[in-house]
Design a protein around this motif. Structure first.
Motif, short mmCIF file in Angstrom:
data_model
loop_
_atom_site.label_atom_id
_atom_site.label_comp_id
_atom_site.label_asym_id
_atom_site.label_seq_id
_atom_site.Cartn_x
_atom_site.Cartn_y
_atom_site.Cartn_z
N SER A 1359 -8.77 -5.97 -1.55
CA SER A 1359 -7.97 -5.33 -0.50
C SER A 1359 -8.14 -6.14 0.77
O SER A 1359 -9.22 -6.60 1.11
N SER A 1402 -3.57 -3.59 -1.76
CA SER A 1402 -4.45 -2.42 -1.95
C SER A 1402 -5.62 -2.82 -2.83
O SER A 1402 -5.70 -3.95 -3.31
N GLU A 1403 -6.52 -1.87 -3.07
CA GLU A 1403 -7.73 -2.15 -3.84
C GLU A 1403 -7.35 -2.67 -5.23
O GLU A 1403 -6.57 -2.06 -5.94
#
Length: 1509
Positions: A1359, A1402-1403
């Motif tokens: 991320s 995002s993660e």
């Protein structure tokens, strides 16, 4: 009453001269024979109807007639008979003068009838299952206490007059008293459990404990003794009581919460509707609405918890109020004692009476206080269970848009840090409202002693309160900021641990280390500000008793010369001020805890109110074979409510039951989104989706549990051997089972780290096939396997002749060879179905699909035909995994673990074992987080204090000693002032006395601020060092460490353990040192007053040490067990969040919820005895401390003639504080020792094996090395662990510059080991590798890894911005980055993103597709442009068109580099310079592909099998 007594010839009921104003007090005969006899009887007759009704309503089954119950009934019968005997005796003996004996006649008959009632109650209790009676315990206690005075009188009378005058009545009374005492003794024990009730294994003894045992916590002693004899193990702990289990708590709470949430959503919808009618809200108002929604969701959660746990919590609050009543009684009795010391004519018995009364009140105070605390902690524990359960259940239903806003790290923080804040809130909440009441009462009593001067104390309190209120608010804000940084740090650590292999391959550890330390520095900076404020707060509160006393005494003596401070005024006021200190010190903590809890409630409420997947996204119907299996009607779908649609143009599709539908399209065209829409994972904007029957789902990235291979396939289903074997064979898993250490019982690491990409995908497929579902959704399951393995699986599983042939199958694929056999093909372009039809229909249309097929499918078809000709031959099934590569981004010991050479298959546990001995843990991979045993070693403390530094420690000790010396001086000064004689109604030199008193007090206040600040700063220094060491130790660990250590264990270290070191250890140290020095002061004062007290204090000190050693041994081990059982909760949560879509698809939520319940309950079995241990200690120690109060008081009374009232006041008022000090010292000591366990757990990884140095100082490595990229292996050997057979044996090969080398061989042949050797992920066991003539073993790891490049099979993103993912060191210009993106065919995609290069990933990079992630990995390699490229043919997740483009990019861009390709598909290496064929760690063939084919060796046969010849 007097009339009745006078009729019987007795004295009046009450006579003060007889009872109080005398040297030999006694109660009148009338009082003894009426009130003392009738009081217990009235108690029983009045309350028994209510008690029996309660038993009727809350019965627990009938108890068997035990010996205990029989004894009680028998004694009751004897007691009743004594009364009747006495009654008839008087009736017969005194019948002439019966009127004169009415009292003596009435009392025995009332007593006997009452005992008959008591016997009936005993029987009724047995019928209703009551095992220990509080009601009857108090009845017998009251009876015995009321009989003590008549007993004393009768013994005195018998001594004076002898027994002869009325021997029968004497004997009757003594016998009755003895039997009453026996009944009281028996009522201290509990009866046996009902026989029908199934006994729990290792049940908690509190259920079998008697009332007395419960209030004094004696039932806990067994575990303390067991823990003292030998360190406690998990199996020694008791099972949870039913009311404390997750199942019971959450089933009750979930309904409440659902109702609350629905109400909140209705309000929200109503508000949205009303706003929609009006104009659009300005941004500021929208932001305020968002904040308001978060707060209201937090209050909703609080209301739900209050409804569930409030009634039990109120019981505890009642105990607290009773405790307060006793607490305020003690100074009043002290006042009476000091009055007695002043009165020279007062009889001695009064002094002893006051001393005993003070002791009794102190003991009752202790009992009620600990009952309250026990209740609070029990409620706290249940709240923790409830919140963890709600968060876990929510994580299973939260929708995709909401899931993207909260990372795994944040969810883990919710169940770790935020639940802890709620538990603290439960314990300290009552102080918020009760503390002001206690302060008011204190000031009221002070007004009584000092008159209007008490207002000066109020003014001081009013000054201290706002100051601390302001500090609490500031600290709450800082805590929010700190939590934000901590969340960021833990989230980043989670990603680092998930992508550790990529970090090592790219030598990116330093970049990420800097990022983590950046978060950490901000976190510690915020903590430092918070601690400085806390030091001001503590200093003002610890000096509060002095400040209040100084203000009040100063005003009192200065407003009028006639105002004299005597011992009574000073020390009763000081006792009240000491009481005042408790609420004053609790209040800021309670306010701070409440503020923190509100923040946590807001965070939890926000998460629990996130949007959920709507059940109506998909209509699930029962299976019918004559209707369509999956139906889309005018469907439009998006990933979030407000986001752009991912599937548009009103998609309409009908999938007939039992058909095979193939979904094809470019990367990012919406193929996976289509499957997600069928699963109900996407937001339905319009239209309808219906699925008939049960679903089985195979995701694009296989989700594998940390469990055995068999458990992964069965996935909660019952094992049916024949079907299980068919599934294994069809999914080509049988050859792999032969190679696994324990077959299908082998444990698979987290995220499948010890399986290759292909194996994971096949296990994932096998799980779905085993399920026997009606509809199969297969998201590109064949991408990670070789062409011929893919063909086998298609033929045996998915295709028209596979075991799923009668099922409805939707297959996303990039494999063209499977398309002719599909019943329907859907072609997706940008979220729309551009074409549909059978293979032939689409070809005939001559559209985009037909062009695509003609260009890219020729080689695929050739392979397909070749495979078909050989299908069924045994040789193929044996070689299914021949060229299947095991991906880099997971296990690095896989060559050995899953090696083809079965002789060398073993794991660490087998290294030293005999051949004929098969250990139980064969196939185990991960190391369970084990609790250490025994006390924390002294070295841990030394280690911790060494990081603080000796100068700081010396200054802390000096400041504490100075602080306590100042306190002792001003207290002694007060006693001298109190004893000063009064001359003409005034005292001399009042100004001087007040000045000295003030100077000493202010000196103490400054010292307090200094000590707390010094400890805080010292602990922050230690915390910074320990975190840095932990981070360095973890990042310097080799890959084998990460394979065997679950990420939950490591995350636990970085989250919970570091949090404990940051916050808990400093607080514990402040408390422990503070109370220890205060206790020293009290002991000195008591010994100064009565040196004889040493006789009592010394044995008590030994007893204290004895109790403490018992407690600390047990408590520390319980803390460790609790800590160890916490990690699996986080690991399970982590695993669940990542596999939520699979769990939902298979409808396995309830099984996973049960698993989570079990893990939480297992954790609570260690937590429950932990807090009970503190109560056990508190009760025992406070009774010991109350003994010191009694000793100081009794000795002072005995030395009445020689001691001044001032000295007695000083000694007794200080001894009253001892109970608290003793308890807090051990508690804070234990807290420190418990939390030093966190230091121990953080330091654990200091001793684990480490990699070689990242860089070597003074290295003469040229900056441009390697310039050519020539690699030479000289007799190179490699092994996975010492003692194991070599995985590579005597490899000698020279790879020239610009050569393109393909590496092939069966699974376990050593292909990946070569790459691991080049990157020194594993060190050489023998021989050397030279790159451009430099021995790589002699240079730093980062110097090596940063100059060569790998493109792994599994793409890992972190991320952060896209630019950071490409270039974390900011070493390249934007122009270079854009150029790399263009060559990786990502430029168009990135330039269309709103934030371009700053696009936030995002993660795990979940907000871009798997194929795009793979292209990002290619862009990384293009950016580094090193002379050596190792390529795991990493294009499996791409469509063929992109794949071809990439292959050409690699050929053109890396033309002047040495390229080593670990071949996944043989057709990609046919134009390479050379091919290396490996088998069992040896190079068996090496030459150009054409020469090798001509030699007709192993490579030739492999090419034939792959359909290339």
């Amino acid at each position: 009453m007097d009339t009745l007594c006078s009729l019987s010839g007795l004295d009046p009921l009450w006579d003060w001269n007889q009872t109080w104003y005398t040297h030999n007090p006694e109660l009148s005969n009338c009082f003894q024979n009426t009130v003392l006899v009738w009081a217990p009887c009235i108690y029983l007759w009045v309350l028994s109807p209510f008690y029996c009704l309660r038993l009727y309503c809350h019965g627990r089954g009938r108890l068997p007639l035990s010996s205990l119950c029989s004894a009680k009934l028998l004694l009751g019968f004897f007691l009743a008979s004594f009364g009747f005997v006495e009654f008839f005796y008087i009736l017969l003996e005194r019948r002439q003068e019966i009127q004169q004996h009415l009292v003596f006649l009435l009392s025995p008959i009332i007593r006997s009838l009452t005992v008959v009632l008591a016997v009936c109650v005993i029987h009724w209790e047995r019928m209703r299952g009551c095992r220990s009676s509080v009601f009857l315990f108090f009845f017998w206690l009251l009876g015995v206490v009321c009989s003590l005075i008549p007993l004393h009188a009768k013994v005195q009378l018998a001594v004076d007059q002898g027994l002869s005058p009325d021997i029968v009545r004497y004997l009757a009374f003594f016998s009755y008293f003895a039997l009453q005492l026996a009944q009281l003794f028996l009522s201290c024990f509990a009866d046996r459990a009902p026989s029908g009730k199934a006994a729990l294994k290792n049940a908690c003894p509190v259920q079998d404990a008697s009332f007395l045992s419960k209030i004094l916590f004696w039932w806990f002693s067994g575990l303390v003794f067991k823990g003292y004899r030998s360190p406690l193990q998990a199996e020694d702990l008791w099972s949870l009581r039913e009311e404390d289990t997750s199942e019971k708590i959450i089933s009750d709470l979930e309904e409440e919460w659902t109702a609350e949430r629905t109400k909140l959503q209705q309000q929200e919808n109503h508000l949205s509707t009303s706003i929609a009618l009006g104009s659009r809200l300005p941004e500021q108002a929208q932001f305020l609405r968002k904040i308001q929604k978060e707060q209201s969701s937090g209050f909703c959660l609080l209301r739900t918890l209050a409804r569930s746990f409030g009634p039990y919590f109120l019981n505890g609050t009642l105990c607290l109020m009773v405790h307060d009543a006793f607490m305020f009684s003690v100074p009043q009795v002290l006042s009476l004692l000091l009055g007695f010391m002043k009165d020279e004519d007062a009889p001695m018995w009064k002094g002893f009476f006051y001393a005993s009364l003070m002791f009794l009140l102190s003991c009752l105070q202790s009992v009620f206080n600990h009952q309250y605390t026990y209740t609070c902690f029990t409620v706290g524990m249940r709240v923790k269970t409830a919140v963890m359960g709600l968060v876990y259940r929510k994580s299973l239903v939260v929708n995709s848009a909401a899931r993207r806003t909260c990372t795994v790290g944040e969810i883990v923080n919710l169940v770790s840090a935020d639940t802890q804040k709620l538990m603290d809130f439960v314990v300290y909440f009552n102080a918020v409202w009760l503390a002001p009441i206690e302060v008011t009462l204190c000031l009221f009593f002070l007004w009584q002693h000092l008159g209007p001067s008490a207002l000066a104390g109020i003014a001081t309190v009013i000054f201290i309160f706002p100051l601390n209120g302001f500090i609490a608010r500031q600290r709450s804000k800082l805590q929010e900021v700190q939590m934000k940084y901590m969340d960021g740090r833990v989230k980043l650590m989670n990603e680092i641990l998930n992508g550790i292999k990529i970090l090592k391959f790219y030598a990116w550890e330093k970049a990420f280390l800097e990022q983590v330390l950046g978060y950490r520095e901000k976190e510690l900076k915020t903590l430092k500000k918070s601690q400085i404020l806390y030091s001001v707060s503590l200093a003002s509160f610890n000096s509060s008793s002095f400040l209040i006393a100084f203000a009040m005494f100063g005003v009192y003596v200065l407003i009028d010369d006639k105002n004299v401070l005597d011992a009574q005024k000073i020390f009763v006021s000081m006792a009240l001020i000491n009481i005042l200190k408790t609420p004053l010190s609790q209040l800021p903590f309670a306010m701070s805890t409440t503020m923190q809890a509100l923040v946590s409630l807001k965070r939890l409420g926000k998460f629990l109110c996130q949007d959920e997947l709507k059940p109506d996204n998909v209509t699930r119907e029962s299976f019918k074979s004559d209707v369509d299996g999956v139906v889309f009607e005018n469907g439009t779908f998006s990933w979030s409510k407000d986001g752009p649609p991912c599937l548009k143009s009103r998609i309409s599709v009908r999938v007939p039951c039992g058909s095979l539908v193939a979904v094809v399209g470019h990367v990012g065209s919406g193929k996976s989104s289509l499957l997600s829409a069928m699963l109900g994972e996407t937001e339905k904007r319009s239209g309808a989706v219906s699925v008939k029957g049960s679903i089985a789902y195979v995701p694009q990235q296989a989700w594998i549990q940390n469990a055995s291979l068999q458990d992964n396939i069965l996935f909660g289903q019952e094992k049916k051997e024949s079907w299980y074997q068919r599934v294994l064979e069809a999914c080509a898993l049988l050859p792999d089972l032969d190679n696994l250490p324990a077959g299908d019982a082998t444990e698979i690491g987290e995220k499948g780290l010890n399986l290759s990409g292909g194996q994971k995908q096949r296990v994932s497929l096998a799980r779905a096939v085993y399920r026997k579902a009606d509809v199969y959704l297969l998201d590109d399951p064949l991408s990670a396997v070789d062409a011929h393995v893919g063909q086998h699986i298609f033929n045996k599983v998915i295709g028209p002749k596979g075991i799923l042939r009668d099922k409805t199958r939707v297959l996303v694929t990039h494999g063209m060879s499977f398309l002719p056999q599909a019943d329907l093909i859907l072609v997706l372009v940008d979220g729309e179905i551009s074409e549909r039809g059978s293979y032939q229909e689409l070809l005939n249309r001559n559209g985009d699909f037909a062009d695509f097929i003609h260009t890219f499918a020729s080689s695929e078809r050739k392979e397909c035909l070749s495979e078909a000709s050989q299908r069924g031959s045994r040789r193929l099934s044996v070689r299914l995994s021949v060229t299947e590569y095991m991906p880099f981004s997971r296990d690095l010991s896989q060559e050995q673990l899953i090696g083809g050479d079965t002789n060398s298959i073993t794991i660490e546990a087998l290294a030293d074992s005999d051949d004929d001995h098969i250990p139980e843990d064969l196939g185990k991979l991960t190391k369970v987080d084990k609790a250490r045993i025994g006390r924390v070693k002294l070295e841990m403390y030394i280690e911790y204090f060494r990081t603080i530094g000796l100068p700081l420690i010396v200054s802390i000790v000096f400041l504490y000693a100075f602080q306590q010396a100042a306190s002792l001086s001003y207290n002694y000064w007060l006693s001298l002032w109190a004893d000063q004689p009064v001359i003409n109604g005034t005292q001399l030199n009042v100004d001087l006395k007040l000045g000295v008193y003030g100077a000493l007090g202010f000196a103490q206040g400054i010292a307090i601020f200094g000590t707390t600040l010094a400890i805080s700063l010292g602990c922050i220094i230690a915390s910074r060092h320990l975190h840095l060491d932990l981070l360095n130790n973890v990042l310097h660990s080799p890959m084998s460490f990460f394979e065997s250590t679950p990420s939950g264990n490591l995350l636990n270290r970085f989250a919970k353990e570091i949090d404990a070191i940051d916050n808990m250890i400093p607080d514990g140290l402040k408390m422990m040192l503070g109370y220890f020095f205060k206790l020293m002061e009290v002991c000195i004062i008591v010994l100064m007053a009565t040196p004889f007290a040493a006789v009592i204090i010394l044995p008590m000190a030994f007893l204290y040490g004895f109790i403490q050693s018992f407690y600390v041994a047990t408590s520390c081990q319980l803390r460790r067990l609790e800590s160890v059982s916490r990690s699996p909760i986080y690991t399970h949560l982590n695993e669940t969040v990542q596999g939520a879509s699979v769990i939902r698809a298979f409808n396995e939520q309830s099984r996973f919820i049960m698993g989570a319940n079990h893990k939480v309950d297992h954790n609570q079995t260690a937590y429950f005895p932990r807090f009970v241990a503190t109560r056990w200690l508190g009760v025992n120690l406070e009774f010991l401390g109350n003994g010191i109060v009694l000793a100081a008081s009794i000795l002072s009374v005995m030395a009445k003639g020689t001691l001044s009232p001032g000295m007695v006041g000083l000694a007794v008022s200080h001894s009253l504080q001892v109970t608290g000090f003793l308890s807090w010292i051990v508690r804070s000591w234990t807290d420190v020792e418990n939390n030093i366990v966190s230091v121990e757990r953080v330091k654990e990884y200091a001793d684990t094996p480490k990699e070689a140095a990242w860089s070597i100082e003074g290295s003469s490595l040229p900056p441009s090395w390697p310039q050519k990229g020539a690699i030479e292996f000289q007799d190179y050997g490699l092994q996975y662990r010492k003692g194991l057979e070599l995985a590579l044996k005597g490899i000698s090969v020279h790879i020239k510059e610009r050569e393109k080398i393909g590496i092939v061989g069966r699974t376990g042949a050593g292909k990946s080991s070569l790459a691991l050797g080049i990157f020194r992920i594993l060190e050489a066991a023998k021989g050397q590798i030279y790159i451009d003539g430099i021995n790589i073993a002699e240079i730093g790891l980062h110097d090596l890894r940063s100059r060569i490049t790998i493109i792994p099979q599994d793409p890992v993103l972190f991320s952060g911005s896209l630019r950071m993912n490409l270039d974390p060191f900011d070493a390249y210009s934007d122009e270079e980055v854009w150029n790399a993106l263009e060559l990786a065919h990502l430029k168009n995609f990135v330039s269309e993103l709103p934030d371009k290069l700053n696009h936030e990933c995002s993660e795990g990079g979940e907000n871009i597709s798997l194929g795009q992630r793979q292209l990002v990995c290619l862009a990384r390699a293009l950016l580094r442009k090193t002379k050596i490229l190792v390529l795991d043919e990493a294009t499996a997740a791409l469509d063929l068109e992109t794949d071809t483009l990439i292959q050409s990019t690699i050929r053109s861009q890396f033309e002047d580099c040495a390229v080593l390709t670990i071949a996944h598909r043989l057709n990609t290496i046919m134009d390479y310079t050379k091919v290396i064929v490996m088998d069992k760690g040896h190079i068996v063939e090496m030459d150009s592909p054409s020469n090798l084919i001509a030699k007709r060796g192993q490579f030739y046969y492999m090419c034939r099998e792959a359909g290339l010849l």
